[in-house]
Design an enzyme around this catalytic site. Structure first.
Site, PDB file in Angstrom:
ATOM      1  N   LYS A 187     -11.594 -14.514  35.560  1.00  0.00           N
ATOM      2  CA  LYS A 187     -11.009 -15.641  36.294  1.00  0.00           C
ATOM      3  C   LYS A 187      -9.493 -15.562  36.198  1.00  0.00           C
ATOM      4  CE  LYS A 187      -9.955 -19.927  35.392  1.00  0.00           C
ATOM      5  NZ  LYS A 187      -8.736 -19.982  36.245  1.00  0.00           N
ATOM      6  N   GLY A 240      -3.713 -17.733  27.116  1.00  0.00           N
ATOM      7  CA  GLY A 240      -3.269 -19.022  27.665  1.00  0.00           C
ATOM      8  C   GLY A 240      -2.800 -19.921  26.542  1.00  0.00           C
ATOM      9  N   SER A 241      -3.022 -21.214  26.733  1.00  0.00           N
ATOM     10  CA  SER A 241      -2.464 -22.170  25.777  1.00  0.00           C
ATOM     11  C   SER A 241      -3.415 -22.414  24.607  1.00  0.00           C
ATOM     12  CB  SER A 241      -2.193 -23.496  26.489  1.00  0.00           C
ATOM     13  OG  SER A 241      -3.419 -24.057  26.916  1.00  0.00           O
ATOM     14  N   GLU A 243      -4.214 -25.274  23.375  1.00  0.00           N
ATOM     15  CA  GLU A 243      -5.102 -26.411  23.653  1.00  0.00           C
ATOM     16  C   GLU A 243      -6.372 -25.914  24.340  1.00  0.00           C
ATOM     17  OE1 GLU A 243      -1.831 -26.359  24.713  1.00  0.00           O
ATOM     18  OE2 GLU A 243      -1.143 -27.510  22.979  1.00  0.00           O
ATOM     19  N   GLU A 262      -5.049 -14.776  22.919  1.00  0.00           N
ATOM     20  CA  GLU A 262      -3.610 -14.503  22.857  1.00  0.00           C
ATOM     21  C   GLU A 262      -2.925 -15.755  23.365  1.00  0.00           C
ATOM     22  OE1 GLU A 262      -0.171 -13.970  23.619  1.00  0.00           O
ATOM     23  OE2 GLU A 262      -0.599 -12.413  25.110  1.00  0.00           O
ATOM     24  N   CYS A 296       4.825 -15.724  26.416  1.00  0.00           N
ATOM     25  CA  CYS A 296       4.271 -16.268  25.170  1.00  0.00           C
ATOM     26  C   CYS A 296       5.125 -15.832  23.981  1.00  0.00           C
ATOM     27  CB  CYS A 296       2.828 -15.842  25.010  1.00  0.00           C
ATOM     28  SG  CYS A 296       2.593 -14.107  25.337  1.00  0.00           S
ATOM     29  N   GLU A 393       6.369 -25.157  22.227  1.00  0.00           N
ATOM     30  CA  GLU A 393       6.576 -24.075  23.192  1.00  0.00           C
ATOM     31  C   GLU A 393       6.947 -24.715  24.535  1.00  0.00           C
ATOM     32  OE1 GLU A 393       3.123 -21.755  24.496  1.00  0.00           O
ATOM     33  OE2 GLU A 393       4.391 -19.981  24.329  1.00  0.00           O
TER      34      GLU A 393
END
Ligand code: ADP
Length: 495
Positions: A187, A240-241, A243, A262, A296, A393
């Site tokens: 995705k 991604g994040s 969360e 990551e 990142c 971040e």
């Protein structure tokens, strides 16, 4: 300096549907979503919006390709050759791919053309070379046995990627998975689906069998979550994040699904007084401004030794003012727009918070122009460790500068974060460079350089910046199982 924005040149947009089992299909719901040009805020294309029903079909195709198809059974060298062929096709249309990446993401087209895509090719070729070098060991166990290990593909890999380096993230994910013999349900991020779809078409053209790579564009809580929860997916690789990673980890727990993450960072970029300050100033800019700050591993906390602090900051600020922000298709542009309105608003929110919490905005801090999500290169000085711009971040072109006096204090403060993705040290003192590199709790430490990536060098996070590694031999591990085979050498009936 600001240059005018425009949408030229317009690359052809040929793939906007889901790619499942080698077929281009609309979403079963019939839904589409709009992908937007962040430089103009204009729509680029309607893209099929996959959800759980489409993921179901994609997993079925990937499962069939893994369980019964040729891919995992192909001669390993032949798998490598097909990955190489994909790279040749990418190279044939590198200019168009760079333009498509720039259109969808907003990054300067020259960055995509000279940075992202060459790195992606390097990564895919590196893993193409691994395809026939993945093998087990023979192990001298006790007794009259022959014991060996086999490295087998983990199965169907669910891969969920972000929008900051769309092509490069495809390469980081497909390269090791394909080399290992896995099949894939990917995705792409909802902000940037176009180049991933184009790469799927090129993979098909290269001869990678149908069902090996499936792409389902869509949103995280629908398509993404369906990938995570589907029992037909053996492993999830996510970038991604933090969360979102927490949600994924909880959702994957029921099936003890293999995970690699990551995630984010708040990486310290440390400049000692004895450093080559010209190089360090460039490194400070690369660290924070590369990719509009949407990295990142961005060096978003610049620690500068007391004795050079003011002069060095002046240099960084002066350079920031000169950066050319504007049209990503202008070859002179150094910084394009942020990827979307949500990111733009988030970054502007942090800039306001920095001012409110008492930091000094030494340069930048404002929107550029009235159309497109452009933000001035921004430097905050007088930042203290507790401020939100020191801790969170931001994922934008916003640098926080800190002053330090001694090494002990520096190491403690540099490590005082829940993240641990990257760090950099600038000094001419070799012993100090290695000593500080050893003491920094980060997955990558650059010495007298920043953002140096290589397909052969592992990358990933300590602490809440993730787990598992990508790139290098370590990057193959998450796509492999180890099977131990133990064979009795006793003659039949002689036991
Ligand atoms: P960012 O804040 O950088 O956009 P996200 O973690 O939200 O980072 O997004 C990274 C990728 O994860 C995107 O492809 C996004 O669609 C996907 N994603 C977001 N939420 C979920 C979720 N609940 N489950 C699976 N994937 C998700």
């Amino acid at each position: 300096m600001v240059t005018a924005t425009s949408a030229r040149p317009r690359p052809r947009i040929r793939q906007t549907q889901l790619f499942i089992g080698g077929q281009w299909v609309p979403a079963r719901s019939g839904k589409t979503f709009v992908t937007v040009n962040p430089a103009t805020e204009e729509p680029i294309a309607d893209v099929a919006e996959g959800d759980a029903a489409d993921v179901e079909a994609a997993v079925r195709a990937a499962r069939e390709a893994f369980d019964n198809g040729p891919w995992p059974r192909l001669d390993a060298r032949a798998r490598g050759r097909l990955i190489h062929r994909l790279c040749d096709l990418i190279e044939e249309e590198i200019d168009e791919l760079a333009a498509l990446e720039s259109l969808d993401n907003g990054k300067p087209v020259s960055d995509a053309r000279l940075g992202d895509i060459p790195l992606a090719l390097d990564c895919l070729r590196y893993y193409a070379g691994w395809a026939d070098k993945i093998h087990g060991q023979t192990i001298p166990i006790n007794g009259n046995y022959f014991c060996y290990t086999r490295r087998e593909p983990v199965g169907v890999a669910g891969q969920i990627i972000p929008w900051n380096f769309p092509i490069l993230m495809v390469a980081w994910k497909w390269g090791p998975a394909l080399a290992a013999g896995c099949t894939i349900v990917m995705k792409p991020a909802e902000q940037t689906p176009l180049t991933c779809l184009r790469l799927a078409r090129l993979a098909q053209k290269a001869g990678i069998p149908d069902g090996v790579i499936n792409v389902v564009p869509g949103f995280g809580p629908t398509a993404g979550a369906a990938i995570v929860k589907h029992p037909g997916i053996d492993k999830v690789a996510f970038t991604g994040s933090g969360e979102t990673a927490q949600i994924i980890m909880k959702q994957a727990a029921d099936q003890l699904k293999r995970l690699t993450f990551e995630l984010g960072g708040k990486s310290p970029n440390i400049v000692f007084a004895d450093a080559d300050l010209d190089a360090a100033a460039v490194g400070a800019h690369v660290g924070i401004y590369l990719n509009q700050g949407q990295c990142c591993c961005a060096g978003s906390r610049l620690f500068v030794e007391d004795s050079i602090h003011d002069a060095f900051v002046e240099r960084v600020v002066a350079g920031s003012r000169k950066r050319r922000v504007g049209d990503p298709f202008d070859p002179a542009t150094e910084q394009g727009p942020q990827v979307d309105k949500a990111q733009f608003d988030k970054i502007m929110g942090y800039i306001e918070a920095g001012k409110r919490e008492g930091a000094t905005c030494a340069t930048g801090g404002k929107r550029v122009g009235e159309r497109g999500f452009f933000i001035e290169p921004t430097v905050f000085t007088g930042v203290t460790d507790g401020m939100s711009i020191a801790r969170d971040e931001i994922f934008g072109p916003v640098l926080s500068v800190f002053r330090f006096a001694d090494v002990e204090e520096l190491v403690r403060r540099a490590n005082a974060t829940s993240f641990g993705l990257a760090a950099a040290v600038w000094t001419r003192d070799v012993a100090r460079a290695h000593d500080v590199a050893r003491r920094l709790r980060a997955g990558t430490v650059w010495v007298n350089c920043y953002d140096v990536f290589d397909a052969a060098a592992p990358f990933g996070g300590f602490k809440q910046s993730g787990f598992g590694r990508e790139l290098g031999e370590r990057g193959l591990e998450p796509y492999l199982e180890t099977k131990t085979v133990t064979v009795s050498l006793a003659p039949p009936g002689g036991r």
